[in-house]
Design a protein around this motif. Structure first.
Motif, PDB file in Angstrom:
ATOM      1  N   PHE B  85       0.834  -1.194   0.000  1.00 32.09           N
ATOM      2  CA  PHE B  85       0.000   0.000   0.000  1.00 32.09           C
ATOM      3  C   PHE B  85       0.871   1.247   0.000  1.00 32.09           C
ATOM      4  O   PHE B  85       1.818   1.355   0.787  1.00 32.09           O
ATOM      5  N   LEU B 115       0.797  -6.446  -6.783  1.00 30.09           N
ATOM      6  CA  LEU B 115      -0.437  -5.734  -6.456  1.00 30.09           C
ATOM      7  C   LEU B 115      -0.107  -4.546  -5.571  1.00 30.09           C
ATOM      8  O   LEU B 115       0.367  -4.705  -4.445  1.00 30.09           O
ATOM      9  N   LEU B 116      -0.335  -3.360  -6.090  1.00 28.58           N
ATOM     10  CA  LEU B 116      -0.060  -2.138  -5.341  1.00 28.58           C
ATOM     11  C   LEU B 116      -1.348  -1.346  -5.184  1.00 28.58           C
ATOM     12  O   LEU B 116      -1.972  -0.955  -6.175  1.00 28.58           O
ATOM     13  N   LEU B 117      -1.747  -1.155  -3.947  1.00 25.01           N
ATOM     14  CA  LEU B 117      -2.926  -0.334  -3.668  1.00 25.01           C
ATOM     15  C   LEU B 117      -2.461   1.072  -3.365  1.00 25.01           C
ATOM     16  O   LEU B 117      -1.524   1.273  -2.587  1.00 25.01           O
ATOM     17  N   VAL B 118      -3.119   2.041  -3.964  1.00 24.50           N
ATOM     18  CA  VAL B 118      -2.750   3.433  -3.761  1.00 24.50           C
ATOM     19  C   VAL B 118      -3.933   4.168  -3.155  1.00 24.50           C
ATOM     20  O   VAL B 118      -5.068   3.983  -3.588  1.00 24.50           O
TER      21      VAL B 118
END
Ligand SMILES: [Mn+2]
Ligand SMILES: [Mn+2]
Ligand SMILES: [Zn+2]
Ligand SMILES: [Zn+2]
Lengths: 125, 125
Positions: B85, B115-118
């Motif tokens: 994140f 998987l990158l949550l921003v």
DNA sequence: AAATATAATGCAACCAAGTTGCTTAATTAA
DNA sequence: TTAATTAAGCAACTTGGTTGCATTATATTT
């Protein structure tokens, strides 16, 4: 608004994205167009095309920036949220049509998801 | 094997990762350690620590390389597959504990998932 | 406690991606 | 056809990251 004048360079870029199915890295674009167009121009046109919702960008597994054509986006919002696939063998990067739900994380507000799948594409299997 | 000698520089890096909860970008590490250590050394030690399964790396939303401590990995395999994140406000990047299943894509062989949550972290909400 | 082998660091030079400021050229509208 | 202004070109720069080689420091042997 992004693009307001239909220059030769803008047409060249648009043509590339309209004939190419896969995503293209900016580095590759700059190389391919060297001699035709200055690299600063490439970067600036891509910015404008993205403002207009014509292309979208994302980061590949090596940190390079990639662009691909949008499907049904406008200058107001980029709607086509989808994962991308990068082939370790041939290096090709493509937009996947499969959608996915934005994961919830307690305590965090998630605005965007960057999902990059890395592996081997059908051609390279 | 990665690290074989317990140098002052290796100890410094290990200490940083053991006290820091969040991920750290290499660029930040190089800045923070400038004067103490050459940037080439930072890059090379991080490589070795990753070989040993002590840290793992990933790419942030701007294409920068980030490192964080592993949980239960060895030199043989990196087991801790998890999303990350990145907070748009404070810039902090952290490992998420929530696991996820590797999506299947017809015709492709998927080896790794990035998987990158921003969004906005709990401190910045 | 030396001496040795060699892993690891420092340094400088380099490369590639991306940005900035400013001048010049080309598109569009008057 | 002229004028207004967007956009392109160019050069210089910034930043993240890499490479080759000389030097230093660690761990091992004697
Ligand atoms: Mn896409
Ligand atoms: Mn992590
Ligand atoms: Zn492939
Ligand atoms: Zn935050």
């Amino acid at each position: 608004m992004g693009v307001t004048r239909q220059t030769k360079q803008v047409k060249t870029l648009l043509d590339i994205f309209n004939t190419e199915n896969n995503a293209i890295s900016v580095a590759d674009l700059v190389k391919k167009l060297s001699g035709q167009m200055n690299k600063t121009t490439v970067y600036r046109i891509l910015d404008r095309l993205m403002e207009d919702g014509i292309v979208h960008s994302f980061v590949g597994k090596n940190g390079l920036k990639w662009y691909a054509k949008c499907q049904g986006c406008s200058c107001d919002a980029h709607f086509d949220v989808h994962p991308h696939f990068q082939c370790k063998v041939c290096g090709e990067v493509s937009c996947l049509t499969s959608s996915f739900k934005i994961p919830e994380v307690k305590g965090y507000k998630v605005d965007a998801v960057n999902l990059l799948l890395v592996g081997t594409c059908s051609d390279c299997l």
